[in-house]
Design a protein around this motif. Structure first.
Motif, PDB file in Angstrom:
ATOM      1  N   HIS A 182       6.383  19.171  27.886  1.00 36.29           N
ATOM      2  CA  HIS A 182       7.766  18.703  27.714  1.00 36.29           C
ATOM      3  C   HIS A 182       8.355  19.563  26.611  1.00 36.29           C
ATOM      4  CE1 HIS A 182      10.804  15.598  28.450  1.00 36.29           C
ATOM      5  NE2 HIS A 182      11.013  15.512  27.154  1.00 36.29           N
ATOM      6  N   SER A 183       9.002  20.669  26.999  1.00 36.50           N
ATOM      7  CA  SER A 183       9.504  21.686  26.088  1.00 36.50           C
ATOM      8  C   SER A 183       8.397  22.691  25.773  1.00 36.50           C
ATOM      9  CB  SER A 183      10.012  21.075  24.772  1.00 36.50           C
ATOM     10  OG  SER A 183      10.458  22.108  23.918  1.00 36.50           O
ATOM     11  N   ILE A 184       8.689  23.968  26.021  1.00 33.22           N
ATOM     12  CA  ILE A 184       7.784  25.034  25.582  1.00 33.22           C
ATOM     13  C   ILE A 184       8.398  25.654  24.342  1.00 33.22           C
ATOM     14  CG2 ILE A 184       6.780  27.285  26.127  1.00 33.22           C
ATOM     15  CD1 ILE A 184       5.534  24.964  27.710  1.00 33.22           C
ATOM     16  N   HIS A 185       7.658  25.640  23.245  1.00 31.76           N
ATOM     17  CA  HIS A 185       8.183  26.280  22.033  1.00 31.76           C
ATOM     18  C   HIS A 185       7.429  27.576  21.735  1.00 31.76           C
ATOM     19  CE1 HIS A 185       9.046  26.719  17.609  1.00 31.76           C
ATOM     20  NE2 HIS A 185      10.170  26.940  18.224  1.00 31.76           N
ATOM     21  N   GLY A 186       6.284  27.489  21.071  1.00 27.92           N
ATOM     22  CA  GLY A 186       5.544  28.704  20.737  1.00 27.92           C
ATOM     23  C   GLY A 186       5.163  29.470  21.996  1.00 27.92           C
ATOM     24  N   LEU A 187       5.289  30.799  21.929  1.00 26.89           N
ATOM     25  CA  LEU A 187       4.858  31.651  23.046  1.00 26.89           C
ATOM     26  C   LEU A 187       4.337  32.958  22.475  1.00 26.89           C
ATOM     27  CD1 LEU A 187       6.303  32.422  26.458  1.00 26.89           C
ATOM     28  CD2 LEU A 187       6.170  34.312  24.835  1.00 26.89           C
ATOM     29  N   ARG A 188       3.171  33.379  22.938  1.00 31.75           N
ATOM     30  CA  ARG A 188       2.612  34.678  22.570  1.00 31.75           C
ATOM     31  C   ARG A 188       1.798  35.201  23.724  1.00 31.75           C
ATOM     32  NH1 ARG A 188       4.703  34.185  18.147  1.00 31.75           N
ATOM     33  NH2 ARG A 188       4.316  35.504  16.357  1.00 31.75           N
ATOM     34  N   VAL A 189       1.504  36.479  23.641  1.00 38.98           N
ATOM     35  CA  VAL A 189       0.686  37.088  24.684  1.00 38.98           C
ATOM     36  C   VAL A 189      -0.722  37.316  24.157  1.00 38.98           C
ATOM     37  CG1 VAL A 189       2.687  38.235  25.675  1.00 38.98           C
ATOM     38  CG2 VAL A 189       1.279  39.456  24.005  1.00 38.98           C
ATOM     39  N   GLN A 190      -1.664  37.394  25.086  1.00 42.55           N
ATOM     40  CA  GLN A 190      -3.013  37.828  24.754  1.00 42.55           C
ATOM     41  C   GLN A 190      -2.890  39.314  24.412  1.00 42.55           C
ATOM     42  OE1 GLN A 190      -5.794  37.468  28.021  1.00 42.55           O
ATOM     43  NE2 GLN A 190      -7.430  36.804  26.617  1.00 42.55           N
ATOM     44  N   LYS A 191      -3.357  39.705  23.221  1.00 42.16           N
ATOM     45  CA  LYS A 191      -3.117  41.072  22.755  1.00 42.16           C
ATOM     46  C   LYS A 191      -4.179  42.044  23.274  1.00 42.16           C
ATOM     47  CE  LYS A 191      -1.406  39.141  18.403  1.00 42.16           C
ATOM     48  NZ  LYS A 191      -0.015  39.455  18.032  1.00 42.16           N
ATOM     49  N   ALA A 192      -5.368  41.531  23.508  1.00 43.52           N
ATOM     50  CA  ALA A 192      -6.465  42.396  23.941  1.00 43.52           C
ATOM     51  C   ALA A 192      -7.377  41.601  24.874  1.00 43.52           C
ATOM     52  CB  ALA A 192      -7.254  42.876  22.723  1.00 43.52           C
ATOM     53  N   PRO A 193      -8.129  42.258  25.765  1.00 43.81           N
ATOM     54  CA  PRO A 193      -8.002  43.687  26.055  1.00 43.81           C
ATOM     55  C   PRO A 193      -6.660  44.027  26.675  1.00 43.81           C
ATOM     56  CG  PRO A 193      -9.460  42.604  27.637  1.00 43.81           C
ATOM     57  CD  PRO A 193      -9.117  41.578  26.600  1.00 43.81           C
ATOM     58  N   LYS A 194      -5.975  42.988  27.230  1.00 42.06           N
ATOM     59  CA  LYS A 194      -4.737  43.244  27.944  1.00 42.06           C
ATOM     60  C   LYS A 194      -4.032  41.917  28.196  1.00 42.06           C
ATOM     61  CE  LYS A 194      -3.088  45.361  32.100  1.00 42.06           C
ATOM     62  NZ  LYS A 194      -3.158  45.934  33.334  1.00 42.06           N
ATOM     63  N   THR A 195      -2.720  41.932  28.270  1.00 40.25           N
ATOM     64  CA  THR A 195      -1.974  40.741  28.715  1.00 40.25           C
ATOM     65  C   THR A 195      -1.979  40.755  30.237  1.00 40.25           C
ATOM     66  OG1 THR A 195      -0.534  41.076  26.830  1.00 40.25           O
ATOM     67  CG2 THR A 195       0.209  39.502  28.503  1.00 40.25           C
ATOM     68  N   GLY A 196      -2.823  40.062  30.872  1.00 43.05           N
ATOM     69  CA  GLY A 196      -3.647  38.957  30.362  1.00 43.05           C
ATOM     70  C   GLY A 196      -2.816  37.679  30.377  1.00 43.05           C
ATOM     71  N   TYR A 197      -3.207  36.787  29.493  1.00 45.73           N
ATOM     72  CA  TYR A 197      -2.526  35.495  29.447  1.00 45.73           C
ATOM     73  C   TYR A 197      -1.249  35.561  28.628  1.00 45.73           C
ATOM     74  CZ  TYR A 197      -6.839  33.365  31.147  1.00 45.73           C
ATOM     75  OH  TYR A 197      -7.929  33.030  31.892  1.00 45.73           O
ATOM     76  N   VAL A 198      -0.319  34.739  29.048  1.00 45.82           N
ATOM     77  CA  VAL A 198       0.803  34.371  28.202  1.00 45.82           C
ATOM     78  C   VAL A 198       0.507  32.932  27.787  1.00 45.82           C
ATOM     79  CG1 VAL A 198       3.291  34.041  28.093  1.00 45.82           C
ATOM     80  CG2 VAL A 198       2.318  35.836  29.548  1.00 45.82           C
ATOM     81  N   PHE A 199       0.482  32.697  26.469  1.00 44.57           N
ATOM     82  CA  PHE A 199       0.166  31.360  25.960  1.00 44.57           C
ATOM     83  C   PHE A 199       1.450  30.615  25.644  1.00 44.57           C
ATOM     84  CE2 PHE A 199      -3.469  34.041  24.417  1.00 44.57           C
ATOM     85  CZ  PHE A 199      -4.407  33.554  25.323  1.00 44.57           C
ATOM     86  N   ALA A 200       1.523  29.378  26.088  1.00 45.25           N
ATOM     87  CA  ALA A 200       2.759  28.601  25.932  1.00 45.25           C
ATOM     88  C   ALA A 200       2.439  27.227  25.349  1.00 45.25           C
ATOM     89  CB  ALA A 200       3.457  28.459  27.275  1.00 45.25           C
ATOM     90  N   ASN A 201       3.100  26.908  24.255  1.00 45.20           N
ATOM     91  CA  ASN A 201       2.866  25.651  23.549  1.00 45.20           C
ATOM     92  C   ASN A 201       3.789  24.543  24.036  1.00 45.20           C
ATOM     93  OD1 ASN A 201       0.972  26.702  21.842  1.00 45.20           O
ATOM     94  ND2 ASN A 201       2.234  26.626  19.999  1.00 45.20           N
ATOM     95  N   GLY A 202       3.205  23.426  24.417  1.00 46.42           N
ATOM     96  CA  GLY A 202       4.008  22.232  24.683  1.00 46.42           C
ATOM     97  C   GLY A 202       4.352  21.576  23.355  1.00 46.42           C
ATOM     98  N   GLU A 203       5.645  21.380  23.097  1.00 39.82           N
ATOM     99  CA  GLU A 203       6.000  20.877  21.763  1.00 39.82           C
ATOM    100  C   GLU A 203       6.109  19.353  21.693  1.00 39.82           C
ATOM    101  OE1 GLU A 203       9.595  22.403  19.949  1.00 39.82           O
ATOM    102  OE2 GLU A 203       9.293  21.195  18.161  1.00 39.82           O
ATOM    103  N   MET A 204       6.909  18.764  22.571  1.00 46.77           N
ATOM    104  CA  MET A 204       7.124  17.316  22.468  1.00 46.77           C
ATOM    105  C   MET A 204       6.001  16.580  23.198  1.00 46.77           C
ATOM    106  SD  MET A 204       9.862  17.589  20.767  1.00 46.77           S
ATOM    107  CE  MET A 204      11.206  18.768  20.531  1.00 46.77           C
ATOM    108  N   ILE A 205       5.702  15.367  22.738  1.00 42.94           N
ATOM    109  CA  ILE A 205       4.664  14.579  23.403  1.00 42.94           C
ATOM    110  C   ILE A 205       5.314  13.600  24.381  1.00 42.94           C
ATOM    111  CG2 ILE A 205       2.883  14.838  21.624  1.00 42.94           C
ATOM    112  CD1 ILE A 205       3.764  12.115  20.490  1.00 42.94           C
ATOM    113  N   VAL A 206       4.700  13.491  25.548  1.00 47.61           N
ATOM    114  CA  VAL A 206       5.203  12.584  26.596  1.00 47.61           C
ATOM    115  C   VAL A 206       4.009  12.049  27.396  1.00 47.61           C
ATOM    116  CG1 VAL A 206       7.505  13.575  26.989  1.00 47.61           C
ATOM    117  CG2 VAL A 206       5.525  14.564  28.145  1.00 47.61           C
ATOM    118  N   PRO A 207       4.238  10.977  28.171  1.00 51.65           N
ATOM    119  CA  PRO A 207       3.165  10.518  29.063  1.00 51.65           C
ATOM    120  C   PRO A 207       2.874  11.595  30.099  1.00 51.65           C
ATOM    121  CG  PRO A 207       4.920   8.865  28.880  1.00 51.65           C
ATOM    122  CD  PRO A 207       5.433  10.125  28.239  1.00 51.65           C
TER     123      PRO A 207
END
Ligand code: RUQ
Ligand code: CUA
Ligand code: CA
Length: 640
Positions: A182-207
């Motif tokens: 519920h809302s994506i705030h923080g976002l970063r990429v996996q730096k190595a070996p390669k992107t790879g993953y995009v990491f996405a933080n859920g900010e608000m808490i919900v059921p």
């Protein structure tokens, strides 16, 4: 706890916001800023007023010649700026701070037709029903810890999405809505070996699922950390976490990601979220998550296929919750890969975590706080930190309206008990800075040339423009021993973050490739209709669906007029056959609200209902030729 003894006691005794300089201290002491909840609210504004200075004092020390990019000269860095609630990404040249382009993402764009063209609607997918977004963080794909120029990724805090931008054409080509979050705030990429993953933080808490159950029971509210494949943009897995997630970052080994959590309390009111003296840096073991998912060792949230691993609690293979002082905000990996530095926000400190101790932490060989190797006291309201690649960190102090430069190894020695000072310089910025970033500082190639600090208040720095002031994106020269403020950069609402890279790391194309997948849909229509997009202009009717194919070559469209019937569903498909760099056309229909870009060798399309009979002129929107005004034609709508 087997770590150093500073730990519990120090955290308990740390003044919530320790004052740093006498002049400010006198002011701050009188404001609600020292009150726990006051920091970002009204008190922040009071702070700005008190920090207003005389015009003479505003003329910052600096070498203006440094940033002068002469007419016709090119900048030495690309900057990619987020734009917060404006929903787009902006491209700037650094050090001139000239705005070069805007890339529409979650917003609607009158110039390009983003949100109206069939191509953009296909990218927006189900979420096209939203007209807006809140784009905070923009980061580039990496290979071996360095920018590789393939993609940018960005979050939408408003409508829980993650977008990708193709850097070859500087257009958004994928948007995914993240389930269970519920809302994506923080976002970063996996730096190595390669992107790879995009990491996405859920900010608000919900059921989970958030379908009307547990409305009044916050004990049943949760958040998730999401791993998205940066190539396919598929959501690969999620980690169910305690608390919430604010900002995130990844290490340089590829195994770990980390997020700050300001709501370890899982509270639903401001007061709740500040109850604990400590919240967390949550560390994720990406390899452990992948193993569990591969072994089928996961669960599903009802109604959703995404594998979810349970990363709650002290004893799971996926996460560790490192206690850090109250309500931390930014988290930034040092370019040498050694540390992750979390910014204290409500504590005047940053917490330095040694990434090389993380494997032992996951093997339960050391305690949580044993990973902390320094906790320097920096000033009031530390929010984000960046680096120069020479061992120094630069942290924004929101309340102090300063950037503090400090030495990481000296802070570590100080923490170990040595008498050594780690603060190198404090520089006033204008005012209340949030993010800051130095050239290439989110990669292993941090080169310590320029620092951009995104100040949230501009107050008196520019000609007044009414109640909504611009932001102030200030440029600081960090190439020498001293930081020098060299430029004020007014910006419309509201860049949150930016990154900078070298021009050789991005290779945009000037002319579209005719094979570009961007208009795959139009290509398929043309095939169905036996039309050659590169040569044919004609009208193809199928019941009340009409496709109008138009070529565009300066200063003419392939048809001077086309005829449809009132009530038809009309799709206009325009192909720009010009091969000349910078020769963009557009296509717009008067009083039908239709307008879109058609760049060299691009095909663009738009679909609308011809609901009103009459003569409607269409025209070209980019000044493409001496006869650009004449580049027009008529849509004739026969009455039903
Ligand atoms: S946040 S001002 Cu949305 Cu990146 Cu810290
Ligand atoms: Cu084509 Cu103006
Ligand atoms: Ca908290």
């Amino acid at each position: 706890m087997s770590g150093n003894q500073r730990d519990d006691q120090d955290l308990a005794n740390t003044p919530l916001l320790a004052p740093v300089d006498e002049g400010r201290r006198r002011f701050l002491a009188g404001s609600a800023m020292l009150g726990a909840a006051g920091m970002a609210g009204a008190a922040g504004v009071a702070g700005v007023g008190a920090l207003t200075r005389s015009p003479a004092a505003q003329a910052a020390a600096g070498d203006a010649a440094n940033i002068h990019v002469n007419p016709g000269e090119l900048d030495s860095y690309y900057g990619f700026w987020s734009s917060g609630q404006s929903g787009e990404v902006r491209v700037l040249g650094v050090p001139s701070m000239r705005e070069l382009a805007r890339i529409p993402v979650f917003n609607r764009c009158s110039a390009t037709g983003w949100g109206q063209t069939n191509e953009s609607l296909a990218v927006l997918g189900d979420s096209a029903r939203f007209q807006n977004g809140d784009l905070h963080h923009v980061h580039m794909s990496c290979t071996d810890g360095k920018y590789d120029g393939r993609y940018l990724y960005a979050n939408d805090k408003l409508n829980t999405r993650v977008a990708r931008i193709r850097l070859d054409i500087m257009r958004c080509d994928k948007i995914v809505t993240v389930p269970n979050a519920h809302s994506i705030h923080g976002l970063r990429v996996q730096k190595a070996p390669k992107t790879g993953y995009v990491f996405a933080n859920g900010e608000m808490i919900v059921p989970m699922p958030n379908d009307g159950r547990h409305l009044d029971d916050p004990d049943q509210y949760w958040s998730v950390f999401t791993g998205i494949d940066g190539e396919s943009m598929e959501i690969k897995w999620q980690v169910w976490v305690d608390g919430n997630l604010d900002n995130c970052n990844a290490d340089y080994s590829g195994r770990f990601a980390a997020a700050t959590c300001y709501n370890a309390e899982r509270g639903v009111t401001l007061q709740d979220k500040m109850r604990f003296e400590r919240d967390w840096v949550v560390v994720f073991d990406i390899h452990a998550i992948e193993r569990a998912v591969a072994n089928g060792d996961f669960l599903n949230i009802e109604g959703c296929e995404v594998p979810v691993v349970d990363g709650r609690g002290d004893n799971n293979p996926f996460t560790r919750y490192i206690p850090v002082p109250k309500n931390p905000h930014g988290i930034n990996a040092t370019p040498d890969g050694k540390y992750l530095i979390a910014n204290g926000k409500l504590s005047p400190t940053c917490t330095v975590i040694d990434t090389h101790r993380l494997p032992d932490l996951f093997d339960n060989k050391i305690e949580l706080r044993d990973t902390v190797v320094a906790e320097p006291e920096l000033g009031l309201g530390p929010l984000h930190t960046t680096y120069d690649g020479r061992g120094n960190a630069y942290t924004t102090l929101f309340i102090d309206s300063q950037v503090v430069k400090w030495n990481i190894e000296d802070a570590i020695r100080h923490y170990a008990g040595e008498e050594v000072s780690y603060i190198r310089q404090k520089l006033d910025v204008h005012y209340q800075p949030g993010h800051l970033n130095a050239t290439l500082a989110e990669t292993a190639e941090a080169d310590g040339q320029w620092l951009v600090v995104l100040s949230k208040f501009s107050k008196d720095r520019f000609l007044p423009v009414g109640p909504l002031h611009p932001e102030n994106d200030q440029l600081i020269d960090i190439s020498g021993d001293e930081m020098k403020l060299v430029h004020d950069g007014p910006a419309f609402a509201e860049p949150h973050d930016c990154i900078m890279c070298r021009p050789d790391q991005v290779r945009p194309t000037a002319i579209f490739n005719r094979d570009d997948p961007f208009w795959a849909q139009a290509r398929q229509w043309a095939e169905e209709d036996g039309v050659n997009l590169e040569t044919d202009s004609k009208v193809v009717r199928n019941g009340n669906k009409v496709r109008v194919y138009l070529t565009a070559v300066a200063p003419q469209y392939g048809l001077n007029e086309f005829r449809v019937k009132q009530g038809d569903e009309v799709t206009v498909i325009v192909t720009n056959l010009d091969r000349i760099e910078d020769l963009s056309h557009g296509f717009a229909i008067i009083n039908y609200g239709v307008s879109m870009e058609v760049n060299p060798q691009q095909t663009s399309s738009v679909t609308f209902t011809a609901d009103r009979a009459g003569v409607y002129w269409f025209f070209c929107t980019w000044f493409c030729h001496a006869l650009h005004m004449e580049m027009a034609g008529r849509m004739l709508v026969e009455p039903a």
